[in-house]
Design an enzyme around this catalytic site. Structure first.
Site, PDB file in Angstrom:
ATOM      1  N   LEU A 192      56.795   4.709 -77.713  1.00 60.01           N
ATOM      2  CA  LEU A 192      56.878   3.180 -77.725  1.00 60.01           C
ATOM      3  C   LEU A 192      57.229   2.731 -78.934  1.00 60.01           C
ATOM      4  O   LEU A 192      57.550   1.137 -78.958  1.00 60.01           O
ATOM      5  CB  LEU A 192      56.657   2.177 -76.439  1.00 60.01           C
ATOM      6  N   TYR A 236      69.367  -2.533 -86.995  1.00 63.79           N
ATOM      7  CA  TYR A 236      68.513  -2.218 -86.008  1.00 63.79           C
ATOM      8  C   TYR A 236      69.160  -1.478 -84.787  1.00 63.79           C
ATOM      9  O   TYR A 236      68.424  -0.575 -84.488  1.00 63.79           O
ATOM     10  CB  TYR A 236      68.437  -3.672 -84.701  1.00 63.79           C
ATOM     11  N   LYS A 285      67.362   2.466 -84.677  1.00 62.63           N
ATOM     12  CA  LYS A 285      67.572   3.666 -83.540  1.00 62.63           C
ATOM     13  C   LYS A 285      68.372   4.527 -82.888  1.00 62.63           C
ATOM     14  O   LYS A 285      67.712   5.055 -82.601  1.00 62.63           O
ATOM     15  CB  LYS A 285      67.641   2.497 -82.256  1.00 62.63           C
ATOM     16  N   ASN A 337      67.621  -5.820 -72.732  1.00 59.66           N
ATOM     17  CA  ASN A 337      66.921  -6.851 -72.424  1.00 59.66           C
ATOM     18  C   ASN A 337      65.137  -6.701 -71.840  1.00 59.66           C
ATOM     19  O   ASN A 337      65.813  -6.937 -70.064  1.00 59.66           O
ATOM     20  CB  ASN A 337      67.477  -8.168 -72.545  1.00 59.66           C
ATOM     21  N   PRO A 348      36.989 -40.158 -40.047  1.00 59.07           N
ATOM     22  CA  PRO A 348      36.493 -40.197 -38.814  1.00 59.07           C
ATOM     23  C   PRO A 348      37.048 -41.314 -37.636  1.00 59.07           C
ATOM     24  O   PRO A 348      37.208 -42.216 -38.208  1.00 59.07           O
ATOM     25  CB  PRO A 348      34.694 -40.164 -39.365  1.00 59.07           C
ATOM     26  N   GLY A 349      37.582 -41.224 -36.013  1.00 59.78           N
ATOM     27  CA  GLY A 349      37.773 -41.798 -35.325  1.00 59.78           C
ATOM     28  C   GLY A 349      39.757 -42.360 -35.853  1.00 59.78           C
ATOM     29  O   GLY A 349      40.029 -42.686 -34.575  1.00 59.78           O
TER      30      GLY A 349
END
Length: 369
Positions: free
Chosen positions: A53, A103, A107, A132, A281-282
């Site tokens: 890689l 590039y 490759k 990509n 509460p209530g």
């Protein structure tokens, strides 16, 4: 099996190594720029499979393309040949290998070298021309435009879209790693010369920018995007991985009064709205009914009494609920309903409604139970 991974500290390498470890692979030779030639010598002597890689995308000098993408490949193959090591080799190339740029040229040269090595030695080589690749642990301004956009948007930096109509081919890192594991286990996807990752997405650059921008907006509009769309789901996961460490959380607007509070959490046009209701509460809340709007109540803390009465009927239906035994209570249409805190602490209820609140069409009518 002893697995050699070159470029183990890179974007693809880190994700691959993490998944190899998840799957129980322990004999890993993880080669990075920090290792010596002696390390590589030993790794190539002992390994049973090679993930090659290592490479560069955006070097400071163009000469580094050939040095890293071609010459290092040549060195790797020479060492394998020296040790008579016939380990299969998986190589990451790029769709740029089809184009005449520094590039892509480097490759393509690396590919030619690999194929030549296979012809000479009979070694099985698996060459992937990847588009990509995006996902967690990628680098902005280096690996992919997705990383750059996610990084910038999450930090309120501007993003630049040179050509909104430019078409991109995207591949998600998890799909890449899934394919690499298949290759390691002997079942790669291969068509003639090259191997391939099955799932590839096509998107225009402008659409990509807009979609990533929309992820940031969900913190203010409380929306959840369409996660049935696989690309949106994977892009959103990638975006979250770029959040600054001090911005994982965000505030919600709490509507507070002497009775407690009511806070919207999520709003979606397709799946309705989720809110958190806190009652002292209530305190009784509700005493209204709906024509079409319907709800689900889930008490997660405290003790409550949910009461129903069908319009023009006298019978009152009661459900006692508490946070010790989680139960969902459906709120049918045509029933006026209320929830009262009958405990001694705050009553906390998660409420889902099938549609987002619209003040112009509230579909909510006051009527005591």
């Amino acid at each position: 099996m002893k697995v050699l991974v070159t470029g183990a500290a890179g974007f693809v390498g880190r994700n691959l190594v993490a998944e190899l470890k998840n799957r129980g692979y322990t004999n890993l030779f993880l080669y990075t720029r920090e290792h010596s030639s002696e390390d590589l010598e030993r790794f190539t002597k002992e390994c049973d499979f090679v993930f090659h890689l290592a490479g560069v995308n955006r070097p400071k000098n163009e000469s580094e393309f050939m040095e890293d993408n071609y010459e290092f490949t040549s060195k790797l193959l020479s060492l394998l040949k020296k040790h008579n090591n016939a380990s299969p080799i998986l190589v990451t190339s790029s769709i740029q290998a089809e184009f005449d740029n520094p590039y892509g040229t480097s490759k393509k040269a690396g590919e030619d070298l690999i194929f030549q090595y296979s012809e000479e030695t009979g070694v099985d080589v698996l060459v992937y021309r990847l588009p990509n690749v995006f996902g967690k642990w990628s680098k902005p301004n280096y690996n992919t435009v997705v990383a750059t956009y996610c990084y910038n948007v999450s930090r309120n930096f501007d993003i630049h879209v040179n050509n909104t109509e430019a078409k991109l081919s995207l591949c998600y890192i998890d799909d890449v790693i899934k394919e690499f594991i298949k290759a390691l286990e002997g079942t790669p996807n291969k068509h003639q010369t090259y191997c391939f990752v099955e799932t590839i997405y096509a998107i225009k650059l402008g659409d990509l920018a807009n979609r990533i921008q929309s992820f940031k907006e969900t913190r203010t509009n409380l929306s959840i995007l369409d996660m049935e769309d696989a690309l949106t789901k994977k892009l959103y996961s990638t975006y979250l991985s770029f959040l600054p460490k001090d911005q994982f959380s965000y505030d919600l607007k709490m509507n507070c009064d002497e009775r407690g509070s009511f806070t919207e959490f999520i709003r979606t046009p397709e799946r309705g709205q989720v809110s958190v209701n806190v009652s002292k509460p209530g305190i009784t809340k509700g005493n209204h009914w709906h024509h079409t709007k319907n709800e689900k109540f889930l008490v997660v803390s405290g003790e409550g009494l949910i009461r129903f009465r069908k319009l023009e009927a006298e019978e009152i239906i009661e459900y006692r609920v508490n946070g010790e035994k989680l139960q969902v209570v459906d709120i049918p249409t045509g029933y006026t309903h209320s929830i009262v805190n009958v405990g001694e602490c705050d009553l906390i209820t998660i409420m889902w409604v099938n549609e987002c609140f619209d003040p112009e069409k509230p579909d909510t009518y006051f009527l005591e139970v």
